[in-house]
Design an enzyme around this catalytic site. Sequence first.
Site: not given
Length: 217
Positions: A30-33
């Site tokens: 995933s990512n940091h959004s």
Amino acid sequence: LLTQQDFAGETVLITAGPTREELDPVRYISNHSSGKMGYALARAAVQRGARVMLISGPTCLEPPSGVELVAVESARQMYAAVMARVPECSVVIKAAAVADYRPLVRAEGKIKKQGDLLTIELAKNPDILAGLGQLQQRPLLVGFAAETADLQVNAAAKLAAKNLDMIVANDVSQEGAGFNVSTNIARLLFRDCRVEPFELMSKQELAELILGRVREL
Ligand code: PMT
């Protein structure tokens, strides 16, 4: 009650948050959004009178009251949710940070620890925004560009490649901009090559500004 209802009669679809691409039943890429940018847009649009569909990846945020929330996890689920609803929309704003790749194989059981190196093959996800740009009857399209270098050049390339009306470029390596903060530093790029740079401001203020430009378009 006091907000100008300049989006009355419009249906606005907004995507927010990250996507999760599962490796096995317990792990994902995933990512940091955080979803803050997309939720700010949804809040602003609903207050200005729009019907708002908020397609959101996993976040810890409370959806603004009055929006229709559709919760998704993966890029492919987000693609299906967006495409099913786009015929009803006059505007689509894609603030979500969609994973470009997913694990080629999702293991049925938890992947066991093996040697010192583990190689995972990734497969390309569909580009939702590019798909929208190809539609014959497409709504007004606003994309985001999250960059760490050559902000304007890269954002202009995405605007053209995805056939957008406007792109919100943010240099996510700058302090106070991008992922998981309540502020942003953005630059708006338009099809007619106009560029509008902005200073640091809250994501809620930026959301209002973006909607103002959408209204003009
Ligand atoms: O959620 P926050 O913590 O508030 O952070 C806000 C943000 C940094 C996530 C937001 O401001 C932002 O920049 N969103 C876009 C992030 C991103 O994925 O950018 P990109 O340059 O990789 O993608 C360009 C555009 O194509 C984006 O509108 C994206 O939603 C879209 N895209 C990308 C890949 C894909 N497979 N499908 C897409 O639709």
